[in-house]
Write a protein that holds these residues in place. Structure first.
Motif, mmCIF file in Angstrom:
data_model
loop_
_atom_site.group_PDB
_atom_site.id
_atom_site.type_symbol
_atom_site.label_atom_id
_atom_site.label_comp_id
_atom_site.label_asym_id
_atom_site.label_seq_id
_atom_site.Cartn_x
_atom_site.Cartn_y
_atom_site.Cartn_z
ATOM 1 N N LYS A 195 0.851 -1.204 0.000
ATOM 2 C CA LYS A 195 0.000 0.000 0.000
ATOM 3 C C LYS A 195 0.879 1.243 0.000
ATOM 4 O O LYS A 195 1.765 1.391 0.840
ATOM 5 C CB LYS A 195 -0.911 -0.015 1.214
ATOM 6 C CG LYS A 195 -1.940 1.115 1.245
ATOM 7 C CD LYS A 195 -2.854 0.967 2.454
ATOM 8 C CE LYS A 195 -3.896 2.063 2.498
ATOM 9 N NZ LYS A 195 -4.790 1.907 3.681
ATOM 10 N N ARG A 196 0.626 2.142 -0.949
ATOM 11 C CA ARG A 196 1.414 3.361 -1.060
ATOM 12 C C ARG A 196 0.496 4.567 -1.230
ATOM 13 O O ARG A 196 -0.701 4.422 -1.491
ATOM 14 C CB ARG A 196 2.379 3.284 -2.251
ATOM 15 C CG ARG A 196 3.374 2.131 -2.190
ATOM 16 C CD ARG A 196 4.286 2.142 -3.408
ATOM 17 N NE ARG A 196 5.222 1.019 -3.404
ATOM 18 C CZ ARG A 196 6.117 0.797 -4.365
ATOM 19 N NH1 ARG A 196 6.201 1.623 -5.399
ATOM 20 N NH2 ARG A 196 6.926 -0.240 -4.297
ATOM 21 N N VAL A 197 1.073 5.739 -1.093
ATOM 22 C CA VAL A 197 0.336 6.996 -1.269
ATOM 23 C C VAL A 197 1.081 7.842 -2.292
ATOM 24 O O VAL A 197 2.297 8.056 -2.172
ATOM 25 C CB VAL A 197 0.196 7.757 0.059
ATOM 26 C CG1 VAL A 197 -0.555 9.071 -0.170
ATOM 27 C CG2 VAL A 197 -0.519 6.900 1.097
ATOM 28 N N LYS A 202 -3.368 10.218 -2.743
ATOM 29 C CA LYS A 202 -4.295 9.137 -3.053
ATOM 30 C C LYS A 202 -3.597 7.779 -2.904
ATOM 31 O O LYS A 202 -2.438 7.624 -3.276
ATOM 32 C CB LYS A 202 -4.846 9.289 -4.475
ATOM 33 C CG LYS A 202 -5.719 10.529 -4.640
ATOM 34 C CD LYS A 202 -6.339 10.575 -6.023
ATOM 35 C CE LYS A 202 -7.252 11.785 -6.162
ATOM 36 N NZ LYS A 202 -7.897 11.851 -7.497
ATOM 37 N N THR A 203 -4.329 6.826 -2.371
ATOM 38 C CA THR A 203 -3.780 5.498 -2.115
ATOM 39 C C THR A 203 -3.755 4.655 -3.387
ATOM 40 O O THR A 203 -4.686 4.703 -4.197
ATOM 41 C CB THR A 203 -4.625 4.778 -1.051
ATOM 42 O OG1 THR A 203 -4.601 5.547 0.155
ATOM 43 C CG2 THR A 203 -4.083 3.381 -0.771
ATOM 44 N N TYR A 204 -2.678 3.900 -3.561
ATOM 45 C CA TYR A 204 -2.617 2.915 -4.638
ATOM 46 C C TYR A 204 -1.892 1.677 -4.120
ATOM 47 O O TYR A 204 -1.314 1.695 -3.041
ATOM 48 C CB TYR A 204 -1.932 3.477 -5.886
ATOM 49 C CG TYR A 204 -0.460 3.787 -5.741
ATOM 50 C CD1 TYR A 204 0.511 2.876 -6.160
ATOM 51 C CD2 TYR A 204 -0.025 5.006 -5.205
ATOM 52 C CE1 TYR A 204 1.867 3.159 -6.046
ATOM 53 C CE2 TYR A 204 1.319 5.299 -5.092
ATOM 54 C CZ TYR A 204 2.262 4.374 -5.513
ATOM 55 O OH TYR A 204 3.598 4.654 -5.395
ATOM 56 N N TYR A 205 -1.961 0.582 -4.889
ATOM 57 C CA TYR A 205 -1.396 -0.695 -4.466
ATOM 58 C C TYR A 205 -0.448 -1.214 -5.539
ATOM 59 O O TYR A 205 -0.714 -1.086 -6.731
ATOM 60 C CB TYR A 205 -2.509 -1.713 -4.196
ATOM 61 C CG TYR A 205 -3.439 -1.287 -3.089
ATOM 62 C CD1 TYR A 205 -3.193 -1.649 -1.772
ATOM 63 C CD2 TYR A 205 -4.564 -0.509 -3.370
ATOM 64 C CE1 TYR A 205 -4.046 -1.251 -0.757
ATOM 65 C CE2 TYR A 205 -5.419 -0.100 -2.364
ATOM 66 C CZ TYR A 205 -5.156 -0.476 -1.058
ATOM 67 O OH TYR A 205 -5.981 -0.062 -0.055
#
Length: 294
Positions: A195-197, A202-205
């Motif tokens: 999980k990253r920002v 905004k969050t992305y994977y």
């Protein structure tokens, strides 16, 4: 022979250039049609909702190789080549040499295997080739083997609907112990989504799965109630003597595994027949509900 070469690593990949140039130097007529960028793990995806573009590539290949970079998936590339770019069908479709193995269940995701399988679907003998390492970059042993395999097969077409999935160990050519016909093994992956920002908050994977276990005999995962074990007996007798690809490659053998696009399970048909024989009430119910369809 006329040979169509594709891949999923893209036009700039060393593997496809080594393969195409080796085949051309051996006197074959080679046409390359492959993605304009890396399209790994795209499976058998097709481009349906936007145009597919192809541009001639004039450098990096043997002078006798005609090369195209295509905006689509590996399967798109082979479809486009057969349907629009080539004047006559090729004698073989070769895909690779992929940077990284395509063993066991990898073939379900592999764009390399899917490009070759597209050739098989069109009735053309096909071979998928992969170097079993993401780190090593010595593709010449695999290209030499591909040349020898094509020359050996010649015009003796493979069994209809069968693709040869070839994996080459990432060792010196002198250290390759030989060639083994193998069955498809099973590779297990543990999928890790990091999980990253992003800079906008905004969050992305990011998918980062890795191989955690290799199972030598996928047939051993069947069984449990006796009925299924009985249904699998004939299948096991036919393939259990063959080594699994995931094991033979570890012993520095080139592996050749025949694959097919027909996914019907013979053991499943046997099992369902046994189940229905033991469930006459179900059969009778179906016959009453749809008497004209049974």
């Amino acid at each position: 022979m006329n040979i169509l070469v594709s891949n999923d690593d893209g036009i700039f990949a060393l593997g496809i250039r080594t393969l195409a140039n080796t085949l051309a130097a051996a006197g074959h007529t080679v046409t390359v049609v492959c993605p304009d960028r890396e399209r790994s793990a795209t499976g058998h995806g097709l481009t349906l909702h936007k145009p597919i573009r192809a541009e001639v590539v004039e450098s990096g290949f043997h002078p006798e190789v005609q090369a195209w970079a295509c905006s689509g998936t590996p399967s798109d590339c082979v479809k486009l080549a057969l349907g629009a770019l080539l004047e006559t069908p090729p004698d073989f479709v070769l895909s690779g040499i992929n940077h990284g193995a395509n063993l066991g269940t990898d073939v379900l995701y592999s764009g390399t295997v899917s490009a070759a399988m597209e050739g098989v679907i069109e009735g053309i003998p096909a071979i998928a080739l992969s170097l079993a390492s993401f780190n090593e970059r010595e593709f010449q042993p695999g290209a030499n083997f591909a040349r020898a395999l094509v020359d050996h097969l010649g015009n003796n077409s493979l069994t209809s609907g069968v693709l040869l999935n070839v994996n080459i160990p990432a060792v010196r050519e002198a250290d390759i112990r030989g060639v083994k016909i193998t069955r498809q093994g099973l590779r297990r992956y543990v999928d890790l989504f990091e999980k990253r920002v992003d800079p906008r908050g905004k969050t992305y994977y990011w998918l980062a799965g890795e191989v955690m276990e290799e199972v030598s005999d996928p047939l051993d995962t069947w069984g449990g109630d006796g009925v299924l074990e009985s249904a699998m007996t004939g299948v096991k007798a036919g393939v259990s003597l063959l080594p699994a690809d995931v094991h033979a490659i570890k012993e520095n053998y080139i592996t050749i595994t025949p694959l097919q696009y027909n996914l019907t399970s013979p053991s499943g048909l046997t099992l369902l027949g046994q189940w229905l024989a033991k469930l006459p009430g179900l059969t009778a119910s179906l016959e009453q509900t749809h008497p004209n369809e049974l």
